[in-house]
Design an enzyme around this catalytic site. Structure first.
Site, mmCIF file in Angstrom:
data_model
loop_
_atom_site.group_PDB
_atom_site.id
_atom_site.type_symbol
_atom_site.label_atom_id
_atom_site.label_comp_id
_atom_site.label_asym_id
_atom_site.label_seq_id
_atom_site.Cartn_x
_atom_site.Cartn_y
_atom_site.Cartn_z
ATOM 1 N N SER A 26 47.073 -41.445 49.933
ATOM 2 C CA SER A 26 45.864 -41.318 49.120
ATOM 3 C C SER A 26 45.818 -42.375 48.024
ATOM 4 C CB SER A 26 45.800 -39.924 48.476
ATOM 5 O OG SER A 26 45.699 -38.921 49.444
ATOM 6 N N HIS A 57 41.176 -42.073 51.716
ATOM 7 C CA HIS A 57 41.780 -42.529 52.977
ATOM 8 C C HIS A 57 40.730 -43.279 53.779
ATOM 9 C CE1 HIS A 57 45.693 -40.316 53.152
ATOM 10 N NE2 HIS A 57 45.084 -39.635 52.201
ATOM 11 N N HIS A 79 46.201 -35.005 58.077
ATOM 12 C CA HIS A 79 46.867 -33.876 57.439
ATOM 13 C C HIS A 79 46.531 -32.606 58.215
ATOM 14 C CE1 HIS A 79 45.827 -36.908 54.390
ATOM 15 N NE2 HIS A 79 46.951 -36.591 53.795
ATOM 16 N N TYR A 81 45.981 -29.771 56.969
ATOM 17 C CA TYR A 81 44.965 -28.979 56.280
ATOM 18 C C TYR A 81 43.540 -29.397 56.671
ATOM 19 C CZ TYR A 81 44.680 -32.872 52.889
ATOM 20 O OH TYR A 81 44.545 -34.095 52.284
ATOM 21 N N GLU A 82 43.404 -30.568 57.329
ATOM 22 C CA GLU A 82 42.086 -30.983 57.815
ATOM 23 C C GLU A 82 41.704 -30.225 59.089
ATOM 24 O OE1 GLU A 82 41.343 -35.423 57.554
ATOM 25 O OE2 GLU A 82 43.525 -35.371 57.296
ATOM 26 N N ALA A 109 51.062 -40.068 48.152
ATOM 27 C CA ALA A 109 50.881 -39.623 46.779
ATOM 28 C C ALA A 109 51.486 -38.232 46.684
ATOM 29 C CB ALA A 109 49.396 -39.591 46.418
ATOM 30 N N MET A 207 51.579 -33.233 50.897
ATOM 31 C CA MET A 207 50.962 -32.577 52.050
ATOM 32 C C MET A 207 50.976 -33.459 53.299
ATOM 33 S SD MET A 207 47.677 -31.081 49.955
ATOM 34 C CE MET A 207 47.896 -30.304 48.334
ATOM 35 N N SER A 208 51.932 -34.389 53.368
ATOM 36 C CA SER A 208 51.944 -35.332 54.500
ATOM 37 C C SER A 208 53.363 -35.841 54.743
ATOM 38 C CB SER A 208 51.018 -36.522 54.188
ATOM 39 O OG SER A 208 51.543 -37.290 53.110
ATOM 40 N N ASN A 231 51.235 -36.835 39.535
ATOM 41 C CA ASN A 231 51.017 -35.745 38.580
ATOM 42 C C ASN A 231 52.287 -34.904 38.503
ATOM 43 O OD1 ASN A 231 49.686 -34.920 41.415
ATOM 44 N ND2 ASN A 231 50.629 -33.102 40.499
ATOM 45 N N HIS A 243 42.694 -33.811 42.614
ATOM 46 C CA HIS A 243 42.664 -34.945 43.537
ATOM 47 C C HIS A 243 42.249 -36.220 42.806
ATOM 48 C CE1 HIS A 243 42.739 -36.849 47.420
ATOM 49 N NE2 HIS A 243 41.483 -37.236 47.327
#
Length: 268
Positions: A26, A57, A79, A81-82, A109, A207-208, A231, A243
């Protein structure tokens, strides 16, 4: 499907035969702009190739020259979650394997779980924790592409980690080193979950990356993993992660990431 995807990409590559693939996270797409003599292939133009839907992306492959080496850059990843199935990631990495890819550089990220790893800094991934409850290798195994039970003892190639540490020191780039924990998302974690991940030994959470690395190791590739810390985890400071913050801090660290990866490629 794997052979079909690989053949479509090979046709569009022409005479290019990259042995190194780079997956950008990201807000980290700037590195792709450094590639010269490039060929761009939109994901949508590859029959059977998944599509990326996340802000920050891209959705294209860029093949060309980076520091004298031929590379294949994936600008936009997938991902779970998509709504993608884990096996989709295996299909993409296996297609890269058939193209002759032997090295994988993955960037992402990530949120910090370690108080010493501040936003805007880089983390070299030493190891990972798969907290997703799934695995991209679930299902029938093609023994011609990799073993049924691949080991993960050196998933993030020790030789490459040593090289990255040396390069970072020479370039005066602060490079932390730690464990990346993969969570499914898309929610940012609760404060209680962040505490749990710290107890488990994680230094950063995202998440990746882990499914891509699992597939790369299964394919016999050498791997370098780098996180941009964007973060602090929920509860570690006063602000809640977002995000927008991920993209903003990713952009700040992109210059250091680009310098590090370019020099790494040059010395391969």
């Amino acid at each position: 499907m794997i052979h079909k995807i690989a053949e479509q990409i090979r046709t569009r590559l022409g005479t290019k035969r990259p042995e190194t693939a780079i997956i950008l996270g990201s807000g980290l797409g700037a590195l792709a702009e450094e590639i010269t003599d490039s060929v761009t292939i939109n994901y949508a133009d590859i029959d059977g190739f998944p599509q990326s839907t996340v802000q920050g992306h891209g959705s294209r492959l860029i093949a060309g020259q980076l520091e004298g080496q031929e590379v294949l850059c994936m600008q936009g990843r997938f991902h779970l979650y998509e709504g993608h199935k884990p096996q989709v990631i295996n299909t993409v990495i296996k297609a890269f394997q058939l193209l002759g890819i032997k090295n994988l550089i993955v960037t992402n990220a990530a949120g910090s779980l370690n108080p010493d790893f501040s936003p805007g800094s880089l983390m070299l991934i030493r190891d990972h924790i798969n907290f997703s409850g799934t695995n991209p290798l679930i299902g029938p195994n093609d023994d011609t592409l990799g073993p049924r039970f691949p080991g993960m003892a050196d998933a993030y190639t020790a030789e490459y980690r040593e090289k990255a540490r040396r390069i970072a020191a020479n370039l005066n780039i602060r490079l932390n080193e730690g464990v990346y924990l993969w969570a499914l998302g898309p929610c940012f974690e609760t404060a209680a979950e962040i505490k749990m991940f710290q107890v488990l030994g994680g230094d950063a959470v995202g998440m990746s990356t882990v499914p891509e690395v699992i597939c790369a190791v299964h394919s016999g590739m050498k791997v370098l993993g780098l996180s941009v810390i964007t973060n602090y985890g929920t509860g570690m400071n006063q602000s809640a992660p977002s995000h927008e913050e991920t993209l903003r801090e990713g952009n700040k660290a992109a210059a250091d990431l680009t310098r590090l990866v370019k020099q790494f490629i040059k010395e391969m």
